[in-house]
Design an enzyme around this catalytic site. Structure first.
Site, PDB file in Angstrom:
ATOM      1  N   HIS A 124      42.944  40.795  38.612  1.00 14.51           N
ATOM      2  CA  HIS A 124      43.490  40.757  39.975  1.00 14.51           C
ATOM      3  C   HIS A 124      44.146  42.112  40.252  1.00 14.51           C
ATOM      4  CE1 HIS A 124      46.265  39.509  43.207  1.00 14.51           C
ATOM      5  NE2 HIS A 124      45.563  38.394  43.342  1.00 14.51           N
ATOM      6  N   ASP A 174      48.511  38.444  32.367  1.00 12.76           N
ATOM      7  CA  ASP A 174      48.736  37.925  33.705  1.00 12.76           C
ATOM      8  C   ASP A 174      48.417  36.431  33.656  1.00 12.76           C
ATOM      9  OD1 ASP A 174      48.550  37.038  36.284  1.00 12.76           O
ATOM     10  OD2 ASP A 174      47.187  38.611  36.978  1.00 12.76           O
ATOM     11  N   GLN A 195      46.995  32.323  36.801  1.00 14.27           N
ATOM     12  CA  GLN A 195      46.094  31.163  36.822  1.00 14.27           C
ATOM     13  C   GLN A 195      46.171  30.383  35.513  1.00 14.27           C
ATOM     14  OE1 GLN A 195      44.585  30.284  39.564  1.00 14.27           O
ATOM     15  NE2 GLN A 195      44.974  32.164  40.694  1.00 14.27           N
ATOM     16  N   LYS A 238      51.830  28.698  42.387  1.00 11.73           N
ATOM     17  CA  LYS A 238      50.493  28.276  41.949  1.00 11.73           C
ATOM     18  C   LYS A 238      50.569  27.055  41.028  1.00 11.73           C
ATOM     19  CE  LYS A 238      48.565  32.909  42.351  1.00 11.73           C
ATOM     20  NZ  LYS A 238      47.686  32.864  43.524  1.00 11.73           N
ATOM     21  N   CYS A 274      41.127  39.666  45.844  1.00 12.95           N
ATOM     22  CA  CYS A 274      41.936  40.746  45.229  1.00 12.95           C
ATOM     23  C   CYS A 274      41.356  41.155  43.885  1.00 12.95           C
ATOM     24  CB  CYS A 274      43.393  40.341  45.063  1.00 12.95           C
ATOM     25  SG  CYS A 274      44.210  39.987  46.595  1.00 12.95           S
TER      26      CYS A 274
HETATM   27  N1  PLP Z   1      47.142  37.423  39.184  1.00 14.92           N
HETATM   28  C1  PLP Z   1      46.236  36.492  39.442  1.00 14.92           C
HETATM   29  C2  PLP Z   1      45.173  36.196  38.420  1.00 14.92           C
HETATM   30  C3  PLP Z   1      46.271  35.788  40.650  1.00 14.92           C
HETATM   31  O1  PLP Z   1      45.359  34.855  40.905  1.00 14.92           O
HETATM   32  C4  PLP Z   1      47.284  36.108  41.589  1.00 14.92           C
HETATM   33  C5  PLP Z   1      47.320  35.455  42.900  1.00 14.92           C
HETATM   34  O2  PLP Z   1      46.310  35.047  43.432  1.00 14.92           O
HETATM   35  C6  PLP Z   1      48.235  37.076  41.242  1.00 14.92           C
HETATM   36  C7  PLP Z   1      48.131  37.723  40.033  1.00 14.92           C
HETATM   37  C8  PLP Z   1      49.333  37.457  42.170  1.00 14.92           C
HETATM   38  O3  PLP Z   1      50.202  36.365  42.386  1.00 14.92           O
HETATM   39  P1  PLP Z   1      51.343  36.470  43.491  1.00 14.92           P
HETATM   40  O4  PLP Z   1      50.674  36.906  44.751  1.00 14.92           O
HETATM   41  O5  PLP Z   1      51.898  35.090  43.572  1.00 14.92           O
HETATM   42  O6  PLP Z   1      52.353  37.462  43.006  1.00 14.92           O
END
Ligand code: PLP
Length: 410
Positions: free
Chosen positions: A126, A204, A207, A230, A368
């Site tokens: 992401h 990260d 998910q 999430k 993203c």
């Molecule tokens: N990393 C992953 C794999 C994600 O799916 C997301 C959000 O879709 C994020 C990071 C970023 O999360 P946030 O926008 O809640 O900070």
């Protein structure tokens, strides 16, 4: 409500939003990788703070402040238990996964990177776990290099091994679960490979945190970041966990209230963990909501939840792959409750709009993850992602909806 026999229909009644209609049809909410809906118990926990004991934490001798502080610190304990953290002090509340990953990119760059060093970032990452490294590594003359993925959507571990040998790597950044493919990365194996070269591993968990049991120690992660929204919690709160000795070795991040020991113009000292990284008023009400969300998730039986979500994913895959022209990107039956769908001629956006007219909420676009789109030579996908309250009937509605939409657009 401990549910050993997992029953999504019983659980749905806990989520008020799921009863609404969209475009005259019952809502089928399949955008859970973007954000999840909230159970009544979380909404009640938030309301209870606002109506009963709201006061800024850690700063008051009065009763309300002490009650709010206690609830906030209990939420920290709940998070530590959820991710298998050996101690609660290394759980830092942030505003979300993005904030935690930016903190790491800034501070690990400051502390560890030198000219000519490399940060390895997976090709399926992401943007939240790629762009912060791109913003920071060049400050020290370090570079960001991708760990490629294979044609079937797996992280290429042979390439990772070669990169670890070839480059002067200091940090590996990798998603626990891909938000596009649902691929579960072999984090423990990656960590073993990285640690053999003295390399730090940033995971990260945005998910991954809601995919069955998470144990940061078993994963071998050095750092793990996720967002509350999430996993059935509120927006505006997230968590950064790090190994204690690594967090203690980092310089402070944001300056402000609560992160200090003593302050004077002659020199300031800084607080211990976790407060050192929680400057200012933290999102304490949201953190209390997140604690309640995690308790709810556990009461639902997290293993049963992830098996349920994967059953839905497999059912979806079987139906969708029968529809002429549709392809599920990087599918594996071991993926984690996400299906990314493409069609060679029909734009994912058009499919998404038609599904919305049928009351079906999915996400379309690059999610993203533009480097991943480039890897597969596509402009985006239609993504359906499943949560504990989704049902087989909803999956069938999605399949029928896609069949109709493809029929209309092909
Ligand atoms: N990393 C992953 C794999 C994600 O799916 C997301 C959000 O879709 C994020 C990071 C970023 O999360 P946030 O926008 O809640 O900070």
């Amino acid at each position: 409500m401990l549910l050993t026999e997992f029953n999504p229909n019983a659980i749905r009644s806990e989520f008020p939003l799921l009863t609404r209609e969209v475009n005259g049809r019952p809502l089928v909410y399949l955008d859970n990788a973007a954000t999840t809906q909230k159970p009544r118990t979380v909404l009640e926990a938030l309301e209870a703070v606002y109506t009963h004991y709201n006061a800024n934490i850690h700063r008051g001798v009065h009763t309300l402040s002490q009650e709010a502080t206690q609830a906030y610190e209990e939420a920290r304990t709940t998070v530590a238990q959820h991710i298998g953290a050996p101690e609660r002090e290394s759980v830092i509340f942030t505003s979300g996964a993005t904030a935690g990953l930016n903190l790491l990119a800034n501070l690990l760059t400051e502390r560890y990177l030198l000219e000519g060093d490399t940060v390895l970032v997976s090709e399926m990452e992401h943007h939240s776990d790629l762009v912060p490294w791109q913003l920071n590594a060049p400050r020290k003359g370090a570079k960001v290099v991708k760990i490629p993925i294979t044609d079937d959507g797996a992280l290429d571990l042979e390439q990772l091994q070669a990169l670890l040998h070839r480059e002067r790597v200091k940090i590996v950044a990798v998603a626990h679960v891909s938000n596009v493919l649902g691929r579960v990365n072999p984090v423990a194996e990656i960590a073993r490979m990285a640690h053999a070269h003295g390399v730090l591993v940033v995971v990260d968990g945005a998910q991954g945190v809601k995919h069955g049991r998470v144990d940061v120690q078993e994963l071998g992660a050095d750092f793990y970041a996720f967002s509350g929204h999430k996993i059935y919690g509120p927006t505006g709160v997230g968590v950064l966990w790090g190994r204690r000795e690594l967090l203690e070795a980092l310089p402070p991040w944001m300056g402000g209230g609560e992160m200090v020991g003593t302050v004077s113009f002659e020199g300031t000292t800084y607080a211990d963990l976790p407060f050192r990284f929680e400057a200012g008023t933290p999102p304490y009400i949201q953190a209390i909501g997140l604690g309640r969300a995690l308790q709810f998730y556990h009461e639902c039986n997290q293993q049963a939840v992830s098996e349920h979500e994967n059953r839905l994913m497999r059912r979806g895959y079987e139906g969708i792959s029968q529809i002429r022209g549709l392809r599920v990107l990087g599918y594996s039956p071991d993926n984690a409750g996400i299906l990314s769908v493409t069609h060679p001629k029909i734009h994912h956006y058009d499919l998404g709009v038609l599904l919305d007219r049928m009351g079906i909420a999915v996400r379309t676009g690059t999610h993203c993850a533009e480097p991943l789109m480039a890897r597969f030579g596509i402009t985006g996908t239609l993504r359906a992602s499943f949560a504990l309250y989704n049902t087989e009937a909803e999956v069938d509605t999605l399949i029928a909806g896609l069949e109709r939409a493809v029929g209309m657009l092909a």
